[in-house]
Design a protein around this motif. Structure first.
Motif, mmCIF file in Angstrom:
data_model
loop_
_atom_site.group_PDB
_atom_site.id
_atom_site.type_symbol
_atom_site.label_atom_id
_atom_site.label_comp_id
_atom_site.label_asym_id
_atom_site.label_seq_id
_atom_site.Cartn_x
_atom_site.Cartn_y
_atom_site.Cartn_z
ATOM 1 N N TYR A 1 0.834 -1.143 0.020
ATOM 2 C CA TYR A 1 -0.052 0.119 -0.002
ATOM 3 C C TYR A 1 0.813 1.202 0.076
ATOM 4 C CZ TYR A 1 -3.201 -3.314 2.160
ATOM 5 O OH TYR A 1 -3.689 -4.647 2.516
ATOM 6 N N TYR B 1 0.248 5.253 1.397
ATOM 7 C CA TYR B 1 -0.475 6.169 2.339
ATOM 8 C C TYR B 1 0.144 7.522 2.281
ATOM 9 C CZ TYR B 1 -3.075 2.456 4.394
ATOM 10 O OH TYR B 1 -3.920 1.315 4.607
ATOM 11 N N ILE C 1 -5.421 6.572 2.369
ATOM 12 C CA ILE C 1 -4.552 5.478 1.659
ATOM 13 C C ILE C 1 -4.746 6.036 0.094
ATOM 14 C CG2 ILE C 1 -6.947 4.138 1.160
ATOM 15 C CD1 ILE C 1 -5.238 1.783 0.966
ATOM 16 N N ILE D 1 -6.548 -1.222 -4.949
ATOM 17 C CA ILE D 1 -7.242 -0.073 -4.510
ATOM 18 C C ILE D 1 -6.671 1.264 -5.128
ATOM 19 C CG2 ILE D 1 -7.633 1.552 -2.454
ATOM 20 C CD1 ILE D 1 -7.490 -1.146 -0.827
ATOM 21 N N ILE E 1 -7.027 -11.211 1.253
ATOM 22 C CA ILE E 1 -6.090 -9.954 1.821
ATOM 23 C C ILE E 1 -6.196 -10.198 3.452
ATOM 24 C CG2 ILE E 1 -5.612 -7.706 2.029
ATOM 25 C CD1 ILE E 1 -7.086 -7.469 -0.633
ATOM 26 N N PHE F 1 4.168 -1.001 8.219
ATOM 27 C CA PHE F 1 4.368 0.373 7.800
ATOM 28 C C PHE F 1 5.877 0.429 7.715
ATOM 29 C CE2 PHE F 1 0.535 2.779 7.020
ATOM 30 C CZ PHE F 1 -0.524 1.895 7.479
ATOM 31 N N TYR G 1 -13.089 -4.608 10.847
ATOM 32 C CA TYR G 1 -12.173 -5.063 11.632
ATOM 33 C C TYR G 1 -11.381 -3.665 12.194
ATOM 34 C CZ TYR G 1 -12.195 -9.447 8.720
ATOM 35 O OH TYR G 1 -12.551 -10.483 8.140
ATOM 36 N N PHE H 1 -8.239 -1.306 14.582
ATOM 37 C CA PHE H 1 -6.893 -1.489 14.728
ATOM 38 C C PHE H 1 -6.499 -0.008 15.601
ATOM 39 C CE2 PHE H 1 -6.058 -4.788 11.636
ATOM 40 C CZ PHE H 1 -7.253 -4.630 10.818
ATOM 41 N N TYR I 1 -3.061 1.841 16.261
ATOM 42 C CA TYR I 1 -1.311 2.000 15.743
ATOM 43 C C TYR I 1 -0.770 3.060 16.514
ATOM 44 C CZ TYR I 1 -1.893 -0.898 11.515
ATOM 45 O OH TYR I 1 -2.106 -1.946 10.709
ATOM 46 N N LEU J 1 4.351 3.804 11.395
ATOM 47 C CA LEU J 1 3.070 3.316 12.330
ATOM 48 C C LEU J 1 3.592 1.804 12.762
ATOM 49 C CD1 LEU J 1 1.690 5.641 10.568
ATOM 50 C CD2 LEU J 1 -0.225 4.812 11.529
ATOM 51 N N LEU K 1 1.721 -1.494 14.777
ATOM 52 C CA LEU K 1 0.463 -2.180 15.148
ATOM 53 C C LEU K 1 0.336 -2.264 16.809
ATOM 54 C CD1 LEU K 1 -2.355 -3.012 14.450
ATOM 55 C CD2 LEU K 1 -1.136 -5.299 14.141
ATOM 56 N N LYS L 1 -5.410 -5.285 17.437
ATOM 57 C CA LYS L 1 -6.289 -5.606 16.570
ATOM 58 C C LYS L 1 -7.525 -6.417 16.904
ATOM 59 C CE LYS L 1 -4.211 -9.703 14.943
ATOM 60 N NZ LYS L 1 -2.905 -9.983 14.078
ATOM 61 N N PHE M 1 -3.324 6.222 16.506
ATOM 62 C CA PHE M 1 -4.347 6.067 15.544
ATOM 63 C C PHE M 1 -5.084 4.894 15.575
ATOM 64 C CE2 PHE M 1 -2.636 9.827 13.021
ATOM 65 C CZ PHE M 1 -1.411 9.861 13.204
ATOM 66 N N GLY N 1 -9.410 -4.904 2.999
ATOM 67 C CA GLY N 1 -7.904 -4.401 2.993
ATOM 68 C C GLY N 1 -7.526 -3.008 3.028
ATOM 69 N N LYS N 2 -8.477 -2.236 3.030
ATOM 70 C CA LYS N 2 -8.240 -0.829 2.872
ATOM 71 C C LYS N 2 -8.670 -0.332 4.476
ATOM 72 C CE LYS N 2 -10.738 3.683 1.573
ATOM 73 N NZ LYS N 2 -11.842 3.936 0.701
ATOM 74 N N LEU N 3 -7.529 0.738 4.962
ATOM 75 C CA LEU N 3 -7.716 1.008 6.235
ATOM 76 C C LEU N 3 -8.171 2.535 6.080
ATOM 77 C CD1 LEU N 3 -4.571 -0.258 8.116
ATOM 78 C CD2 LEU N 3 -6.928 -0.628 8.659
ATOM 79 N N PHE O 1 -8.473 5.740 8.583
ATOM 80 C CA PHE O 1 -7.498 6.108 9.972
ATOM 81 C C PHE O 1 -8.452 7.334 10.567
ATOM 82 C CE2 PHE O 1 -3.717 4.042 10.302
ATOM 83 C CZ PHE O 1 -3.346 3.469 9.125
#
Lengths: 117, 116
Positions: free
Chosen positions: A33, A35, A45, A56, A102, A108, B32, B34, B36, B44, B46, B49, B90, B102-104, B106
């Motif tokens: 990814y 960001y 993102i 994405i 996924i 990160f 889901y 999380f 961070y 960042l 983790l 979760k 975060f 799969g897309k976070l 924040f």
């Protein structure tokens, strides 16, 4: 060390230039990814690739083009840089999910601080 | 689509005191969740979760969070903070399946400052 790495860490350039940021992960993850973190620390993102396939693509100017030569690398190329592109760019990766597809948590990189003058 | 609201932009606290960082989310699908942490000039990391199962999840560095579906919250807590916990935290959410998979997304971040 196993990690997500980015180069360069700092990038200072002038408006109108073209620049690239490189990202590599040696965690064996399938998904990567990009960001953008703005000056107010808001993270958003931009792109995601799974096994080199774009999955994405947020509303990002087409001056930004991601490229994934293999699943361990996801580079970000930016054309005609503008002042508003100044930010910290983070690369991340995530492992495969339990049932394929996924996974959920993302790992990160240290970030690349881009300053456009 | 999902959104995340962190209710406090800054939380000052004294060392060894308890702390709670608040996070609320909205989503049209199951999520889901999380937390961070970002230390100065770093990426960042983790903390913890929530994917399924027990609503109380424990993470690294003594942090825990509780998922409350009815209140759409995922607050982060630590019973006794240390100076080294000073960082920005975060909250993030990812939708289960569909185009959000799969897309976070924040929250705006909460700066935790621990004073001696």
């Amino acid at each position: 060390d196993t990690a997500v790495s980015q180069t360069p860490k700092y990038l200072v350039t002038q408006m109108g230039n073209d620049k690239s940021i490189k990202c590599e992960q040696n965690l064996g993850h399938d998904t990567m990814y990009w960001y953008k973190q703005d000056s107010k620390k808001f993270l958003k993102i931009m792109f995601s690739y799974n096994n080199k396939e774009l999955i994405i693509n947020e509303t990002v100017p087409n001056r930004f083009s991601p490229k994934s030569p293999d699943k361990a690398h996801l580079n970000l190329h930016i054309n005609s840089l503008e002042l508003g592109d100044s930010a910290v760019y983070f690369c991340a990766s995530s492992p495969p999910g339990l049932a394929g597809g996924i996974a959920y948590e993302q790992y990160f990189g240290p970030g690349t601080r881009l300053t456009v003058t | 689509a999902q959104s995340v609201t962190q209710l406090d932009s800054q939380v000052p606290v004294f060392e060894e005191a308890p702390v709670e960082l608040r996070c609320n989310y909205s989503s049209s699908v199951s999520v889901y969740l999380f937390w961070y942490v970002q230390y100065p000039n770093q990426g960042l990391q983790l903390l913890l979760k929530y994917l399924s199962g027990s609503t109380l999840v424990k993470g690294i560095n003594g942090f825990e969070a509780e998922f409350n579906k009815s209140q759409t919250s995922f607050h982060l807590r630590k019973p006794s903070v240390h100076i080294s916990d000073t960082a920005e935290y975060f909250c993030a959410v990812s939708g289960r399946g569909g185009t959000s998979y799969g897309k976070l997304t924040f929250g705006q971040g909460t700066i935790l400052t621990v004073h001696p």
